[in-house]
Each structure stands twice: as structure tokens, then as C-alpha cells.
Design a protein around this motif. Structure first.
Motif, PDB file in Angstrom:
ATOM      1  N   GLU A  82       0.882  -1.138  -0.117  1.00 34.38           N
ATOM      2  CA  GLU A  82      -0.031  -0.079  -0.002  1.00 34.38           C
ATOM      3  C   GLU A  82       0.809   1.280  -0.106  1.00 34.38           C
ATOM      4  OE1 GLU A  82      -1.828   3.488   1.411  1.00 34.38           O
ATOM      5  OE2 GLU A  82      -0.677   2.191   3.057  1.00 34.38           O
ATOM      6  N   VAL A  83       1.989   1.313   0.868  1.00 34.57           N
ATOM      7  CA  VAL A  83       2.705   2.337   1.047  1.00 34.57           C
ATOM      8  C   VAL A  83       3.478   2.802  -0.496  1.00 34.57           C
ATOM      9  CG1 VAL A  83       4.850   3.430   2.065  1.00 34.57           C
ATOM     10  CG2 VAL A  83       2.792   2.465   3.524  1.00 34.57           C
ATOM     11  N   LEU A  84       4.141   1.425  -1.039  1.00 35.00           N
ATOM     12  CA  LEU A  84       4.837   1.919  -2.098  1.00 35.00           C
ATOM     13  C   LEU A  84       4.163   2.155  -3.329  1.00 35.00           C
ATOM     14  CD1 LEU A  84       7.160  -1.466  -2.091  1.00 35.00           C
ATOM     15  CD2 LEU A  84       7.896   1.213  -1.728  1.00 35.00           C
ATOM     16  N   GLU A  85       2.961   1.586  -3.214  1.00 34.03           N
ATOM     17  CA  GLU A  85       1.782   2.325  -4.269  1.00 34.03           C
ATOM     18  C   GLU A  85       1.418   3.747  -4.052  1.00 34.03           C
ATOM     19  OE1 GLU A  85      -2.588   1.047  -6.454  1.00 34.03           O
ATOM     20  OE2 GLU A  85      -2.044   0.299  -4.445  1.00 34.03           O
ATOM     21  N   ALA A  86       1.328   4.258  -2.750  1.00 36.35           N
ATOM     22  CA  ALA A  86       1.260   5.608  -2.640  1.00 36.35           C
ATOM     23  C   ALA A  86       2.437   6.498  -3.046  1.00 36.35           C
ATOM     24  CB  ALA A  86       0.810   5.958  -1.275  1.00 36.35           C
ATOM     25  N   TRP A  87       3.446   5.848  -2.717  1.00 37.40           N
ATOM     26  CA  TRP A  87       4.976   6.407  -3.126  1.00 37.40           C
ATOM     27  C   TRP A  87       5.005   6.702  -4.525  1.00 37.40           C
ATOM     28  CZ3 TRP A  87       9.714   3.718  -4.662  1.00 37.40           C
ATOM     29  CH2 TRP A  87      10.794   4.801  -4.611  1.00 37.40           C
ATOM     30  N   ASP A  88       4.593   5.938  -5.389  1.00 38.03           N
ATOM     31  CA  ASP A  88       4.466   6.063  -6.677  1.00 38.03           C
ATOM     32  C   ASP A  88       5.846   6.405  -7.293  1.00 38.03           C
ATOM     33  OD1 ASP A  88       3.431   6.052  -9.311  1.00 38.03           O
ATOM     34  OD2 ASP A  88       2.470   8.325  -8.962  1.00 38.03           O
TER      35      ASP A  88
END
Length: 252
Positions: free
Chosen positions: A182-188
Motif C-alpha cells: 500500500e505504501v509503495l503504491e502511494a509513494w508512486d
């Protein structure tokens, strides 16, 4: 984001569990050199040569969580600087899911130390290596004190068990697996650094308090004024306001 889905959706990651290895970070880097495409989690019950920052040994007894995630070309090099903040948010999110209400406060100390009651609860070691084929491997190494903690650390340490959380390493990893995606997706791939820094400030430890920052050549005292939108520490010394990219922080 990629057309039709996210590069960091849950089903994009693989997981291999080992009984024992020298170091999960070392194992990930070895896989990268052999051509692994990345998005690979390696966990181990025990490490025989675990390591922390600056080559320090990392206690690796059975019962704690030892996990490393291999990413290949995780972001353009100029955008990788915010990745430690993103990783700390994933660990923070996983611990927040499992700690009981009776646990001491959960916070993040800049840049990526996750603290419980101002005591260190885990170690995070990011390593990067250019590969022979031109790709860049980045390994996110995470060790979380569940049942054991170092007895000789020069700073306060704690374990989840001491905080009233009796969880297995496998169960804790399931939370970390989800939170990291989830965090890596948000980090983009580093493009959403402002979103990550905003979330990091909400979990931050000691904003507004006096700190000492140890740099390679000197120590500087001042007030921790937060982080900027690129993740740099802002230190107000009274005479000037400084932006610091790397250093060890101690609360005074």
C-alpha cells in the motif's frame, strides 16, 4: 501506476521463506545478481550474519521477524531519497495494526527508526547495487523485535512482547506484506513524495523538541522543526535553519 493495474498491487509480490540464512539482505542481492526481476520478499527464521546500519551486527535469534524486499529499478535515482520514509511508514502501519491499546506510543524518529515509547523496536537497512545488466537493485531490509531485543544497545530498545503483543513472525509479516504494498503504491516510484512526507509528519516523534544531530564530522544541537517536502530534516539552531539529508538524531 501502469496501465491496467499497479506495479505494487499485492499480487505483484512473491515471498520465499527460509529457515536460516546469513542475511536476508545478502540473499536478496544474490538473487538480483542472478537476474531476479524483483518484487521478491525473503524472510528467515534466523540469520547467522544479520547486519544493521554502518556494518553493525544485528541480533537475529529465532522468534523475531527478519524480512527483506528486493526491488529492481524502484524509481529514478533522483527520486529514491524518500524511500526510507516510505519504508518506515509501512513498518509503522504494520505495528499499529498489532499493538494493543496498552502499548506505549508508536512513533517514527527521522528518518526511519520506528519507536515504541521512544525505544527502538526494529531495524531498517536499505542497500542498493548497480547490476551488470544496467539495472539497479534496491533491498529493503527489516528486522522487528518480537520476542528478543539486544541487551547491550547504546540506546533504549523494546520488543513487541514487552509491549503486550504476542504475535508470531509469520503473522506479523502478513501485515507488513500488505502495508508495504500500500505504501509503495502511494509513494508512486518517488513521484508522490509530498504525500509520503505528509503521512510521515503525522507519525513523527519529537517535532518541536531539542535534538542533537551527529554528522560525520561534527554534532549540531537545535530544535527539530520537522521535515520538508523532500524528506530532509529541518533543524533550527536559533541562529539559522538548516536542511539535513543524513545524520543520527538524539533527543535532548
Amino acid at each position: 501506476m501502469t496501465p491496467g493495474g499497479s506495479r505494487y498491487s499485492l499480487d505483484a509480490f512473491r515471498h520465499e521463506a527460509l529457515g536460516e540464512t546469513t542475511s536476508t539482505n545478502t540473499e536478496c542481492l544474490a538473487r538480483a545478481r542472478l537476474g531476479d526481476p524483483g518484487h521478491l520478499w525473503i524472510t528467515a527464521d534466523r540469520q547467522t550474519a544479520g547486519r544493521g546500519r554502518r556494518g553493525r551486527a544485528w541480533t537475529s535469534e529465532t522468534g523475531n521477524l527478519y524480512a527483506s524486499l528486493l526491488l529492481i529499478d524502484a524509481a529514478p535515482p533522483e527520486l529514491l531519497g524518500s524511500l526510507p520514509l516510505a519504508v518506515s511508514l509501512a513498518v509503522y502501519g504494520a505495528l499499529r495494526c498489532v499493538l494493543p491499546l496498552t502499548a506505549e506510543p508508536l512513533e517514527i524518529k527521522w528518518p526511519n527508526d520506528v519507536l515504541i515509547g521512544r525505544k527502538k523496536s526494529c531495524g531498517i537497512l536499505l542497500e542498493s547495487e548497480g547490476l551488470a545488466d544496467g539495472r539497479r537493485a534496491v533491498v529493503l531490509g527489516i528486522g522487528i523485535n518480537i520476542r528478543h531485543r539486544p541487551d547491550d544497545a547504546p540506546y533504549g530498545v523494546t520488543s513487541l512482547q514487552e509491549q503486550g503483543c504476542h504475535i508470531s513472525a509469520d503473522e506479523l509479516f502478513s501485515y507488513l506484506f500488505r502495508e508495504m504494498a500500500e505504501v509503495l503504491e502511494a509513494w508512486d516510484e518517488g513521484r508522490a513524495v509530498k504525500l509520503v512526507t505528509a503521512r510521515w509528519r503525522d507519525a513523527a516523534c519529537g517535532i518541536g523538541q531539542p535534538i542533537r544531530v551527529n554528522l560525520p564530522d561534527r554534532s549540531i544541537d537545535g530544535r527539530f522543526a520537522g521535515i520538508d517536502d523532500q524528506g530532509l530534516l529541518i533543524l533550527d539552531t536559533g541562529d539559522r535553519v538548516m536542511s539535513i539529508a543524513a545524520g543520527d538524531v538524539f533527543y535532548l
